[in-house]
Design an enzyme around this catalytic site. Structure first.
Site, PDB file in Angstrom:
ATOM      1  N   SER A   1       0.804  -1.235   0.000  1.00 58.38           N
ATOM      2  CA  SER A   1       0.000   0.000   0.000  1.00 58.38           C
ATOM      3  C   SER A   1       0.831   1.276   0.000  1.00 58.38           C
ATOM      4  CB  SER A   1      -0.924   0.012   1.238  1.00 58.38           C
ATOM      5  OG  SER A   1      -0.154   0.052   2.431  1.00 58.38           O
TER       6      SER A   1
ATOM      7  N   SER B   1       2.527  -7.173   2.621  1.00 56.04           N
ATOM      8  CA  SER B   1       2.189  -6.084   3.540  1.00 56.04           C
ATOM      9  C   SER B   1       0.662  -5.913   3.625  1.00 56.04           C
ATOM     10  CB  SER B   1       2.898  -4.801   3.076  1.00 56.04           C
ATOM     11  OG  SER B   1       2.854  -3.801   4.058  1.00 56.04           O
ATOM     12  N   PHE B   2       0.118  -4.795   3.143  1.00 56.46           N
ATOM     13  CA  PHE B   2      -1.332  -4.635   3.005  1.00 56.46           C
ATOM     14  C   PHE B   2      -1.921  -5.834   2.253  1.00 56.46           C
ATOM     15  CE2 PHE B   2      -3.886  -3.561  -0.770  1.00 56.46           C
ATOM     16  CZ  PHE B   2      -5.144  -3.295  -0.208  1.00 56.46           C
TER      17      PHE B   2
ATOM     18  N   ASP C   1      13.067  -4.882   8.770  1.00 59.76           N
ATOM     19  CA  ASP C   1      11.871  -4.171   8.305  1.00 59.76           C
ATOM     20  C   ASP C   1      11.503  -3.065   9.301  1.00 59.76           C
ATOM     21  OD1 ASP C   1       9.332  -3.393   7.389  1.00 59.76           O
ATOM     22  OD2 ASP C   1       8.764  -5.440   6.857  1.00 59.76           O
TER      23      ASP C   1
ATOM     24  N   HIS D   1      11.746  -3.832   4.154  1.00 62.01           N
ATOM     25  CA  HIS D   1      10.372  -4.183   3.800  1.00 62.01           C
ATOM     26  C   HIS D   1      10.241  -4.646   2.351  1.00 62.01           C
ATOM     27  CE1 HIS D   1       6.135  -4.261   4.619  1.00 62.01           C
ATOM     28  NE2 HIS D   1       5.830  -3.369   3.692  1.00 62.01           N
TER      29      HIS D   1
END
Length: 289
Positions: A40, A109-110, A230, A258
Site C-alpha cells: 500500500s 504487507s497490506f 523491516d 520491507h
C-alpha cells in the site's frame, strides 16, 4: 476485456471488470494460477511491486497481479468505500471473471492482510498462501508505516520513504525516487491514497486485522516471509502468524527491510516458487467456504 497493454507504461496491463470494478492486471505464464497482491505504498502498482517476481514465477505458473481498488490503474469510482470487504470482493470477482476456481495467493504487507482475509472468508478459492511482511494481526503503529500512510507528495518525502523501505541503500537512487514520486502524483493516485489512511492511523491497522480464532483455523499450507530489518511492519507480525497458522513455515531474510521481493529478488522468487511447486493438484480442499 482488453487484450492490449501499453508499451509506454509497463504498469498498465490488461483490463477486466471484477465485481463491477474495472481492474488493471497482469497475466503471465501458464500453469496453476498464482494471485499476487501488492502493498500500500504511495504510487504503488502491481507492476512496481512485483516486476522482478512475475517473470520468475511465470516460468512454471500462471501469474496474475492486479491493481487493487484505489491503487495503480484500476478504476477509482466516486464515493468508493475502501476497506477489506471491498478489496476481498474485488479479488474474488477477478478470479470469477478469469474463470479461476482456486489459486495460490501471495500477499505483500497490506496485500498480506487481504490474502489472509481471502483465505479465511473464501478458503476453497485458495490452494496455498504466502504472506510477506504482512499486516493482518494486531500491532502498534510503527514510525515507518505512519510515514508511508501519511505521505505528502514531494521528491524529498519519497526519497525519505525509500530509505525506510530498503535496508540496502544502494537500491535507493534519486532516479528511483523521482519515478516513484511521479507515479504518486498521477491524476487520482494521491487523492485515493490519502482517503484510505487518514490520521489517526492505528485504526486502519486494526481494521485490517483478522480475528485470532479465524487465523488459527486456516487449514492451508502457508509460507510466512519477513525482512529482519523491516522498519515498516514488525518482524513480530510474521512470528505471530507462523505461530497461529497450524501448517505455517517461517523464513526470515537477514539484512533486508520491507522490500524482500526486491532486495532479495532471486532468492525470494526461488523460495516462493519451490513452496508453490510442492503443492499437487490434489491439495486437500478446506471443509467449508
Amino acid at each position: 476485456m482488453s487484450a492490449s497493454s501499453s508499451e509506454a507504461n509497463p504498469e498498465q496491463g490488461l483490463s477486466i471488470e471484477a465485481a463491477g470494478l474495472r481492474t488493471n492486471y497482469h497475466d503471465l505464464g501458464s500453469g496453476h494460477p498464482v494471485l499476487l497482491i501488492h502493498g500500500s505504498g504511495p504510487g504503488v502498482s502491481a507492476w512496481a511491486n512485483w516486476r522482478l517476481t512475475m517473470p520468475e514465477l511465470a516460468r512454471h505458473a500462471r501469474v496474475i497481479a492486479p491493481d487493487m481498488a484505489g491503487f495503480g490503474y484500476s478504476e477509482r469510482p466516486d464515493g468508493f468505500v475502501y476497506g477489506m470487504d471491498a478489496w476481498v470482493t474485488q479479488a474474488v470477482g477477478l478470479l470469477d471473471a478469469l474463470g479461476i476456481q482456486r489459486a495460490d495467493v501471495v500477499g505483500n504487507s497490506f496485500g498480506g492482510a487481504l490474502a489472509l482475509a481471502l483465505a479465511i472468508r473464501h478458503p476453497r478459492r485458495v490452494r496455498r498462501l504466502v504472506l510477506m511482511g504482512s499486516v493482518g494481526v494486531p500491532f502498534a503503529m510503527t514510525a515507518g508505516l505512519d510515514a508511508v500512510w501519511g505521505y505528502t507528495p514531494s521528491f524529498e518525502a519519497m526519497r525519505a520513504l525509500l530509505d525506510i523501505f530498503a535496508f540496502d541503500r544502494r537500491l535507493v537512487s534519486d532516479e528511483l525516487a523521482r519515478l516513484r514520486h511521479e507515479a504518486s502524483v498521477r491524476p487520482g493516485f494521491q487523492e485515493s491514497f490519502a482517503a484510505m489512511f487518514p490520521a489517526p492511523r492505528q485504526r486502519w491497522i486494526d481494521a485490517m486485522a483478522s480475528r485470532e480464532p479465524d487465523i488459527r483455523r486456516i487449514a492451508h499450507e502457508t509460507l510466512v516471509i519477513h525482512g529482519r530489518e523491516d522498519q515498516v511492519i514488525p518482524l513480530a507480525n510474521s512470528i505471530t502468524l507462523a505461530g497461529w497458522i497450524p501448517r505455517a513455515q517461517l523464513h526470515v531474510f537477514g539484512q533486508c527491510g520491507h522490500w524482500t521481493q526486491i532486495e532479495h529478488a532471486a532468492r525470494f522468487a526461488r523460495l516462493v516458487g519451490d513452496f508453490l511447486a510442492e503443492a499437487g493438484a490434489d491439495e486437500p480442499l478446506p471443509l467449508q467456504d
